[in-house]
Design an enzyme around this catalytic site. Structure first.
Site, PDB file in Angstrom:
ATOM      1  N   SER A   1       0.542  -7.744   5.121  1.00 55.72           N
ATOM      2  CA  SER A   1       1.494  -7.074   6.348  1.00 55.72           C
ATOM      3  C   SER A   1       2.398  -8.028   6.888  1.00 55.72           C
ATOM      4  CB  SER A   1       0.077  -6.234   6.783  1.00 55.72           C
ATOM      5  OG  SER A   1       0.344  -5.020   6.821  1.00 55.72           O
TER       6      SER A   1
ATOM      7  N   ALA B   1       0.144 -10.952  -0.185  1.00 57.21           N
ATOM      8  CA  ALA B   1      -0.303  -9.413  -0.323  1.00 57.21           C
ATOM      9  C   ALA B   1      -0.003  -8.226   0.023  1.00 57.21           C
ATOM     10  CB  ALA B   1      -1.542  -9.816   1.349  1.00 57.21           C
ATOM     11  N   HIS B   2      -0.232  -7.622  -0.197  1.00 60.62           N
ATOM     12  CA  HIS B   2       0.404  -5.912   0.289  1.00 60.62           C
ATOM     13  C   HIS B   2       0.696  -6.250   1.405  1.00 60.62           C
ATOM     14  CE1 HIS B   2      -3.788  -3.821   1.827  1.00 60.62           C
ATOM     15  NE2 HIS B   2      -3.531  -5.279   2.363  1.00 60.62           N
ATOM     16  N   ASN B   3       2.366  -5.558   1.496  1.00 60.19           N
ATOM     17  CA  ASN B   3       3.237  -5.533   2.722  1.00 60.19           C
ATOM     18  C   ASN B   3       3.395  -6.845   3.195  1.00 60.19           C
ATOM     19  OD1 ASN B   3       1.264  -2.783   2.140  1.00 60.19           O
ATOM     20  ND2 ASN B   3       3.545  -2.617   2.651  1.00 60.19           N
TER      21      ASN B   3
ATOM     22  N   THR C   1       1.084  -0.976  -0.237  1.00 59.40           N
ATOM     23  CA  THR C   1       0.139  -0.251  -0.106  1.00 59.40           C
ATOM     24  C   THR C   1       0.926   1.362   0.435  1.00 59.40           C
ATOM     25  OG1 THR C   1      -1.378  -1.628   1.473  1.00 59.40           O
ATOM     26  CG2 THR C   1      -1.771   1.010   1.453  1.00 59.40           C
TER      27      THR C   1
END
Lengths: 339, 339, 339
Positions: free
Chosen positions: A257, A237-239, A218
């Site tokens: 995350s 997924a993101h991060n 993100t």
């Protein structure tokens, strides 16, 4: 097809020949399928009994395993030697050579002269492809992204903008790197998109499997550490961050995350919730669902995942439930009889 | 890189500055990574303690949270404000501009003059692309399909024939919309293909994740309602319907003809059998396997999935099984002693 | 749109008309959506009650089902007849015709003159495409690979080098066949790649779903038997074999070297570990995790998977655990009271 004497093979793998070192082999095959022209190997004790009945012309073996009547190439680690011999018998690579006239390479890119680009591949504005890398047919390298040296980007891979890929990475067909993270702010029933302005940093010596998807951060970056091996259809997924040398089997999914340590191993179809930490050298059994952080070095399994001994104990209890119901019924009857 | 004063940011998000409204920030970052040049945010109470140690130059906060010594942009909803500020700091979009000479656009198509089409994209016969939409490199828009206004169709997406995509849809790389449903009539050991003559109708404001697959209806349509958000590698079978605003996390799979209501939320790797109904606003926990219909508003979890309180109670019983076995053994011993 | 009299339809499906054989239908629809211009069908007893309220102009029925007041096309197997009638109403196929000037076909290939190749498809060196097959836009056929007769290779499919695909295969968009198997020899923390020098052999009449991934053998071949039907996003690892007629629902994952028999059926999201054998005609319920071999003909389910009756019994025991705890507590109390 290549042909080698056992002497040549032993030299290549740092081993010694027991038997006829001038014997020639022209192929490599599994112990059950091998014929007199083939060399085979046994690295797993469960296949040692097949040494008595194999038709192979020679066998690669580690210490402590006998194979009477067979030519043996004796090595320290049969599996590693097998990998080297596989490479000796490998057919020509099937990668593009040079830059195809049918590729699209934007004006301000930096494609090394030793790199190859297949037909209908796109190197978009500002992208960089370093020495000896191959970008195959239909692959897309997004704006300002960079691919390191000696990489293979297979057909129909999509790498979106501002992604960094290290050296010697292999990205298998139709994988996606740098897609938007999945984030929305919901106000009065409307899911507003959270812009995904971060990126993905892929280290050196990484493999990303066919059809896998790795979202961009993100903010900041999704990070795939050096030497990570990611199998087909995995979702990152993101991060998320993966420490170096971590191995994810097919169809694993890791939510946003989550931080995964170094040399972690996950079986197929494992799922991790977001915002947790998985310590170094953790192992997670296939199809586990991981709801919380795992300390370093532990082995977890189950849905929900728990330390494996705990899950195995629970499974044993569950298997004996029929017996437990019977014992309770017997107690009830006994007590009833006693009045 | 963009720079804004806190006054400018507050104005953009409808908030007020507490502190130095002329302070300048040039980046947006997570609270742990932020430096003095960055603005950050806290929307989740679990991160509030980090306000004491952050190096951020400013922070976006909702009501009721204090940040002594920090410049604060005070807003009604910190997460929504964060989304807006992310957009302010977003780099230039990396989408095609205009129609590439290297795209293939069939003769009888209707591509709006404001639309963009990247190299090696295909707009097949009879297809329509409305105003301001971008069809990226290697994407395929099938015969007679239509893409609405302001859509992004990322590289290597495949949209097959006669599919309708609404306005403002985002379809991430390598996703597939309109593949054949999976249906066979088996006669004497031969699986005869059931022709899949239906289509897919994708509403407005939908996102479809990287590598996701949405099959067309056998007859009629598979329907993705307005505002649905579908994450990477999700599988939607033939004739499924999703009500508006439904959110599916990564790797969910929904079998044929299942009807999912509005504003349903499913965690990652959830599976639903075919021919069931999931009511409005249902929530389903990650990796659940759903074998039957779920009434509106319920929260389900588990394999097989049950109402979450039931699953949690069952999990608690299971965790205490060792104790139960011990209690039964104690009872047996006691009764034995009593003779 | 096509129009047929019921007499024509009955002739096509080998059935007889009960009612007005000159009645005309111009569409095929589900029993709930059908109007007077449509023919519908009922093959599942659970939908028979809808025969009383349908607006359909005619209905296809097997023996033993009545539909007073409706025109009936009576057949031996309503589902098979339905499949034939679907084909009668199917729109024109949306496949490429001829060889596009925008495809890349290497010099030494063998593409039959009746085959079709879409724009931006690649037929790489030494590859073969047999009669009447269609290679759609953006698909890649690797070096020395062959595609049999009457195949459809949908857009953005990647078939890597030296893969063999039989006749009448359908490979759905963005699927991958022939990606490297996932194998590493780890020495002192470095994961050395095991070269994957084998191939994939896909039989006749096979379907491979959108986004599915089928890895090549390490040595030898991964084998997909004749008539196998593989749904979207399925993962097949190196050296797996599937016997003929096996059906895998979406998102199934099969680990390396596992041998699956003939006419096996797996539900969605099933996972199998490597190096096991699944016998002929085995059925495995959705989301099961299979840790060991399964004898022929058995039905398994669960995580970990067990014979289905065993899993169902265990589930019943688990559902009654609250009651069991109460009974044990009652026993303890009773014994306590007795002193």
């Amino acid at each position: 097809m290549a042909e080698y004497t056992l002497e040549e093979i032993a030299a290549a793998v740092g081993g010694t020949v027991e038997g006829d070192q001038s014997a020639v082999v022209s192929g490599l095959s599994g112990i059950e399928e091998a014929g007199p022209e083939d060399i085979t190997f046994v690295a797993n004790p469960k296949y040692e009994s097949l040494l008595k009945i194999t038709n192979a012309g020679a066998v690669i073996l580690g210490e402590g395993v006998d194979a009477p009547g067979l030519n043996v190439v004796r090595v320290a680690d049969a599996y590693v030697a097998f990998a080297r011999v596989l490479a000796m018998f490998a057919p020509e690579p099937a990668l593009p050579e040079g830059v195809s006239d049918l590729a699209y390479i934007a004006a301000d890119t930096d494609v090394d002269e030793s790199a190859a680009v297949g037909p209908f591949a796109v190197i978009d504005a500002g992208a960089k492809v370093a020495a000896r890398s191959a970008i195959c047919s239909g692959a897309y390298i997004g704006r300002g992204s960079s691919v390191g040296e000696d990489c293979i980007i297979y057909p129909n891979v999509t790498i979106r903008e501002r992604v960094t890929v290290g050296d010697r990475a292999i990205i298998h067909p139709n994988a996606v790197v740098g897609s938007d993270g999945f984030g929305f702010a919901t106000v009065e029933g409307v899911h507003h998109k959270i812009p995904q302005i971060g990126t993905v940093v892929v280290g050196d010596d990484v493999e990303i499997g066919a059809g896998a998807a790795i979202d961009r951060g993100t903010m900041g970056a999704t990070v795939i550490g050096d030497g990570c091996k990611i199998d087909n259809l995995v979702q990152i997924a993101h991060n998320v961050t993966l420490g170096k040398g971590t191995i994810l089997a097919a169809q694993v999914g890791i939510a946003g995350s989550t931080k995964v340590g170094e040399y972690v191993v996950m079986g197929g179809q494992v799922g991790l919730v977001g915002h947790i930490e998985v310590g170094d050298r953790v192992q997670i059994g296939a199809q586990s669902g991981v709801p919380k952080s795992i300390p370093p070095g532990e082995i977890w399994f189950g849905y929900p995942a728990r330390p494996i001994m705990e899950t195995k104990r629970t499974e044993a209890y569950i298997r004996r439930l029929g017996d437990l119901y019977a014992r309770v019924k017997a107690l009830e009857k006994k007590l009833e009889e006693k009045g």
